[in-house]
Write an enzyme that holds these catalytic residues in place. Structure first.
Site, short mmCIF file in Angstrom:
data_model
loop_
_atom_site.label_atom_id
_atom_site.label_comp_id
_atom_site.label_asym_id
_atom_site.label_seq_id
_atom_site.Cartn_x
_atom_site.Cartn_y
_atom_site.Cartn_z
N HIS A 15 4.47 -0.58 3.94
CA HIS A 15 5.21 0.49 4.61
C HIS A 15 5.05 0.39 6.13
CE1 HIS A 15 1.80 3.77 4.83
NE2 HIS A 15 1.43 2.63 5.34
N CYS A 34 0.01 1.78 12.42
CA CYS A 34 0.89 2.00 11.27
C CYS A 34 2.36 1.89 11.65
CB CYS A 34 0.60 3.35 10.63
SG CYS A 34 -1.03 3.42 9.89
N HIS A 40 2.89 -3.18 6.94
CA HIS A 40 1.55 -3.53 6.46
C HIS A 40 1.40 -2.95 5.07
CE1 HIS A 40 1.04 0.52 8.06
NE2 HIS A 40 0.08 0.66 7.17
N HIS A 42 -0.88 -1.58 1.46
CA HIS A 42 -2.03 -0.85 0.91
C HIS A 42 -2.10 -1.10 -0.59
CE1 HIS A 42 -2.87 1.56 4.49
NE2 HIS A 42 -1.57 1.75 4.62
N ASP A 80 5.72 -0.83 -7.15
CA ASP A 80 4.76 -1.94 -7.05
C ASP A 80 5.39 -3.18 -6.43
OD1 ASP A 80 2.22 -3.12 -7.44
OD2 ASP A 80 2.90 -4.08 -9.28
N HIS A 81 4.68 -3.74 -5.43
CA HIS A 81 5.13 -4.91 -4.69
C HIS A 81 6.47 -4.67 -3.98
CE1 HIS A 81 1.88 -6.78 -6.88
NE2 HIS A 81 1.95 -7.80 -6.05
N GLU A 125 -4.88 6.03 -0.53
CA GLU A 125 -4.24 4.98 0.26
C GLU A 125 -5.27 3.92 0.65
OE1 GLU A 125 -0.67 5.29 3.18
OE2 GLU A 125 -2.48 5.76 4.32
NI NI Z 1 -0.45 2.38 6.19
#
Ligand code: NI
Length: 136
Positions: A15, A34, A40, A42, A80-81, A125
Site C-alpha cells: 500500500h 508510508c 511498500h 506488510h 492477498d498479494h 499491520e
Molecule cells: Ni504501511
C-alpha cells in the site's frame, strides 16, 4: 451461554498512504515513509472473532469451516498479494491505513454471518501495531 470463537488468518499486501488531493509535501509531512510512491508491503495478521450462543444441537457457535471459507473468499482472495491502492476497489478513494482496512474487513464479513452474532476484527499491520473494530 455466549462464547467467542476466534479464527486467525493472514495476507500480504502493498500500500501507499497518501491523499490525492494533498501535495506530495503535505503527504510526506503526514505519512512520512508510508507515502513512498513505489509502495511498500506488510504481513497483515488477522483475527476474526464471532460471539454467539452455543447451538444446542451441534455444540458449535459457528462451524469454524464456514468461518474459514468466509475469510478466504472475502479477505484472502481479495487482498492477498495485492496492491491495496491499485487492485482493491474499496481503497480506490479510501486511504489504506490499518484503521480503514479493519473497517473494510468488518463490513465484508458482517453480512455473511447470522444476524445474531457479534463480530470483532483484530488486524496487525506489524507485530507491535494493531487495531480492533466491532462495528461501534
Ligand atoms: Ni504501511
Amino acid at each position: 451461554m455466549r462464547v467467542t470463537v476466534h479464527r486467525k488468518a493472514h495476507f500480504n499486501a502493498a500500500h501507499r498512504l497518501y491523499r490525492k488531493d494533498w501535495s506530495f509535501e503535505k503527504n510526506d509531512e503526514i505519512f512520512g515513509k508510508c507515502n513512498n510512491p513505489n509502495y511498500h508491503g506488510h504481513n497483515y495478521e488477522l483475527t476474526v472473532s464471532v460471539t454467539g450462543e452455543i447451538d444446542k444441537d451441534t455444540g458449535y457457535v459457528i462451524d469454524i469451516k464456514v468461518l474459514k471459507d468466509i475469510i478466504k473468499t472475502e479477505i484472502e482472495d481479495a487482498f492477498d498479494h495485492k496492491n491495496l491502492n491499485v487492485e482493491v476497489p474499496e481503497f480506490k478513494d479510501l486511504n489504506p491505513t490499518v484503521e480503514n482496512i479493519v473497517v473494510v474487513i468488518y463490513n465484508k464479513i458482517k453480512p455473511k454471518l447470522n444476524k445474531d452474532f457479534d463480530l470483532e476484527i483484530t488486524l496487525y499491520e506489524t507485530p507491535r501495531n494493531f487495531v480492533t473494530y466491532s462495528g461501534l
